[in-house]
Scaffold this motif. Structure first.
Motif, PDB file in Angstrom:
ATOM      1  N   ARG A 202       0.828  -1.194   0.000  1.00  0.00           N
ATOM      2  CA  ARG A 202       0.000   0.000   0.000  1.00  0.00           C
ATOM      3  C   ARG A 202       0.863   1.244   0.000  1.00  0.00           C
ATOM      4  O   ARG A 202       0.392   2.335  -0.296  1.00  0.00           O
ATOM      5  CB  ARG A 202      -0.824   0.048   1.301  1.00  0.00           C
ATOM      6  N   ARG A 203       2.091   1.042   0.423  1.00  0.00           N
ATOM      7  CA  ARG A 203       2.937   2.210   0.618  1.00  0.00           C
ATOM      8  C   ARG A 203       4.357   1.856   0.230  1.00  0.00           C
ATOM      9  O   ARG A 203       4.794   0.723   0.426  1.00  0.00           O
ATOM     10  CB  ARG A 203       2.871   2.559   2.095  1.00  0.00           C
TER      11      ARG A 203
ATOM     12  N   GLU B 182       8.256   3.313   0.676  1.00  0.00           N
ATOM     13  CA  GLU B 182       9.192   4.286   1.214  1.00  0.00           C
ATOM     14  C   GLU B 182      10.389   4.321   0.295  1.00  0.00           C
ATOM     15  O   GLU B 182      11.057   3.309   0.130  1.00  0.00           O
ATOM     16  CB  GLU B 182       9.629   3.883   2.618  1.00  0.00           C
TER      17      GLU B 182
ATOM     18  N   ARG C  71      -2.099   7.518  -7.597  1.00  0.00           N
ATOM     19  CA  ARG C  71      -2.957   8.025  -6.535  1.00  0.00           C
ATOM     20  C   ARG C  71      -4.056   7.005  -6.213  1.00  0.00           C
ATOM     21  O   ARG C  71      -4.725   6.512  -7.113  1.00  0.00           O
ATOM     22  CB  ARG C  71      -3.587   9.336  -7.018  1.00  0.00           C
ATOM     23  N   GLY C  72      -4.186   6.664  -4.951  1.00  0.00           N
ATOM     24  CA  GLY C  72      -5.223   5.704  -4.569  1.00  0.00           C
ATOM     25  C   GLY C  72      -4.794   4.258  -4.725  1.00  0.00           C
ATOM     26  O   GLY C  72      -5.544   3.340  -4.420  1.00  0.00           O
ATOM     27  N   VAL C  73      -3.589   4.038  -5.256  1.00  0.00           N
ATOM     28  CA  VAL C  73      -3.067   2.678  -5.427  1.00  0.00           C
ATOM     29  C   VAL C  73      -1.873   2.450  -4.504  1.00  0.00           C
ATOM     30  O   VAL C  73      -1.749   1.418  -3.841  1.00  0.00           O
ATOM     31  CB  VAL C  73      -2.619   2.445  -6.898  1.00  0.00           C
ATOM     32  N   LEU C  74      -1.001   3.447  -4.480  1.00  0.00           N
ATOM     33  CA  LEU C  74       0.226   3.334  -3.702  1.00  0.00           C
ATOM     34  C   LEU C  74       0.537   4.705  -3.096  1.00  0.00           C
ATOM     35  O   LEU C  74       0.554   5.701  -3.796  1.00  0.00           O
ATOM     36  CB  LEU C  74       1.374   2.896  -4.622  1.00  0.00           C
ATOM     37  N   ALA C  75       0.769   4.716  -1.786  1.00  0.00           N
ATOM     38  CA  ALA C  75       1.178   5.966  -1.136  1.00  0.00           C
ATOM     39  C   ALA C  75       2.697   5.991  -1.057  1.00  0.00           C
ATOM     40  O   ALA C  75       3.333   4.941  -0.940  1.00  0.00           O
ATOM     41  CB  ALA C  75       0.566   6.059   0.265  1.00  0.00           C
ATOM     42  N   PHE C  76       3.250   7.174  -1.129  1.00  0.00           N
ATOM     43  CA  PHE C  76       4.715   7.321  -1.127  1.00  0.00           C
ATOM     44  C   PHE C  76       5.214   8.068   0.097  1.00  0.00           C
ATOM     45  O   PHE C  76       4.587   9.010   0.564  1.00  0.00           O
ATOM     46  CB  PHE C  76       5.172   8.112  -2.361  1.00  0.00           C
ATOM     47  N   ASP C  77       6.342   7.630   0.594  1.00  0.00           N
ATOM     48  CA  ASP C  77       7.103   8.438   1.536  1.00  0.00           C
ATOM     49  C   ASP C  77       8.483   8.567   0.942  1.00  0.00           C
ATOM     50  O   ASP C  77       9.140   7.571   0.672  1.00  0.00           O
ATOM     51  CB  ASP C  77       7.179   7.767   2.910  1.00  0.00           C
TER      52      ASP C  77
END
Ligand code: SF4
Ligand code: SF4
Lengths: 95, 373
Positions: free
Chosen positions: B175-176, B178, B217-223
């Motif tokens: 989901r995310r 880094e 957007r809405g598929v993978l969140a980034f840090d």
């Protein structure tokens, strides 16, 4: 993909995201992967209606009735709040 | 000073790890297995943490799965009411253990990614066969639906694979993602020349992440943690020293940040002798750099003081020799030339022989000294 929810979309908190009591600071907090977000009264009011079965339209109608406020304004607040969560993948949506 | 309760705790359960990443944030002096806190003591530390306000617990290492009691520890953390996140290389997480961790209430897994293919990843991690096992673990995590973050540690040797890294995160159902460019602490300091990305790589990375963020957007969140040596201003160290998080090492030493032990004049306390609450509120090491009063003039007159709190204490010590100085990454720092010199030197050198964590330190110690002299 747009993050905005359609009126009949049904939002839910995915696995790994939950609302808990913050017993040290008081109030409620949204716990998600590597993130803790303190919720204000509006956040709590919205998330307590996110059941996975209620649609966006139903949530907004319920809030408008409870707080005696215009639906258009409530919709704007709810949409903004939910889009923020969705961008972080803290909110899922079923059609 | 009004000290707020901590929000997050990093529990370095062990320094043992089958991998040997040359950028490992563990100290260059690794603690031995026999010094580690036992199950009961950790469980007590988790309860104390929850009692003083910690909400997020990161079970880390070394490799936390190297602890035979990782399932019991996870259960104890959940019982204490903590959100439990396992920070792992995946090695040692058999399907049976994943089932047990799930049953114990594990909330989330952060899986490290050394590279996008076996050749690269196993070379960087110093562990043959590691990539293949990691992929098996990633699939097992996905099958179970355990929330997953992929933690890609990026540097000179894998930044060119950033696009593929992003694709992999999507394929693995994370989901995310880094995108964590190496921070120069611990073993990474020793391998600085080998790991330092080029300016071009840094600029490309920023662009690629921004594009992918919009696309996914809405598929993978980034840090995204950009390489700070190329930034104008330093990273905000955890929202300020002793303000949000604490770190407990395998033997129970409590640190304000994982690299704090590199600051020689600080003394650290241990959960075996004092409560976590006493250490957090009264410990000298925690109070040493709390707030902003101690900051030098450069920062006192700067409007970013409440944003970055003068940057990283450990980096100020490592590069300027004074943990109370402005982080030299800052372009306003009188010592900023040190960072500029390092970046320039790294650009002109082509070093690819890593010093792996836990290995060869003595030989390198000598090399480093002669280099700096
Ligand atoms: S960075 Fe590498 S060597 Fe260090 S603990 Fe993580 S997997 Fe192990
Ligand atoms: S001068 Fe100090 S406060 Fe200002 S940006 Fe640099 S490090 Fe931050």
């Amino acid at each position: 993909m747009t993050l905005a929810l359609a009126a009949d979309d049904r939002p839910y908190l995915p696995r790994g995201v939950r609302v808990v009591e913050d017993r040290v600071r008081g109030g409620k907090v949204l716990l998600a992967p590597e993130k803790a977000i303190a919720l204000d009264a509006i956040g709590v009011a919205i998330l307590s209606r996110v059941t996975g079965t209620a649609s966006l339209a139903e949530i907004v109608a319920d809030l408008a009735a409870t707080y005696d406020a215009p639906e258009a304004q409530i919709l704007e607040d709810v949409q903004r709040f939910m889009m923020g969560l969705r961008a972080r993948m803290f909110l899922g949506v079923r059609p | 000073m009004n000290v707020l309760p901590p929000i997050a705790m990093l529990a370095e359960l062990t320094h043992r790890c089958p991998l040997a990443c040359p950028y490992c944030s563990n100290p260059t002096e690794l603690q031995a297995a026999q010094d580690e806190l036992d199950t009961e003591t950790w469980a007590d530390v988790f309860r104390q943490a929850a009692d003083i306000g910690v909400l997020q617990l990161h079970l880390s290492g070394g490799e936390p799965a190297s602890r035979r009691d990782i399932v019991e520890l996870t259960a104890a953390a959940r019982a204490a009411g903590l959100y439990t996140n396992l920070i792992t290389s995946g090695i040692g997480l058999t399907p049976r253990r994943l089932d047990a961790l799930e049953a114990a209430g594990l909330d989330h897994i952060q899986l490290s990614l050394q590279g996008t293919n076996a050749d690269l990843a196993d070379w960087i991690g110093g562990y043959k066969g590691g990539f293949e096992r990691k992929m098996q673990v990633a699939h097992a995590i996905r099958e179970r639906g355990i929330p997953l973050t992929l933690n890609a540690v990026m540097h000179r040797h894998n930044l060119d694979d950033l696009e593929r890294t992003i694709e992999m995160a999507v394929e693995l159902g994370a989901r995310r993602l880094e995108v964590a460019c190496v921070q120069f602490h611990g073993w990474a300091t020793i391998n600085r020349v080998q790991l330092m990305p080029t300016r071009e790589q840094t600029e490309d990375a920023k662009r690629i992440v921004a594009e992918a963020e919009a696309r996914l957007r809405g598929v993978l969140a980034f840090d995204f943690v950009p390489p700070d040596y190329y930034s104008d201003f330093p990273k905000a160290c955890m929202g300020g020293w002793g303000s949000a998080g604490l770190n407990v090492t395998p033997n129970g030493t409590v640190l304000p940040c994982h690299a704090a032990e590199t600051i020689p004049h600080l003394t650290f306390e241990n959960v075996r002798h004092r409560t976590l609450s006493e250490i957090w509120y009264d410990g000298d090491a925690f109070n040493a750099y709390r707030g902003t009063d101690w900051l030098p003039e450069t920062c006192q007159t700067c409007d970013r003081m409440e944003i970055d709190f003068g940057g990283c204490r450990c980096q100020a010590l490592a590069l300027v020799g004074d943990a109370g100085a402005t982080d030299p990454v800052c372009r306003k720092s009188p010592q900023h030339f040190i960072v500029r010199d390092i970046v320039e030197a790294a650009a002109s050198e082509d070093a690819s022989d890593f010093v792996y964590r836990g290995k060869e330190l003595e030989r390198l110690g000598r090399r480093c000294q002669s280099k700096q002299a």
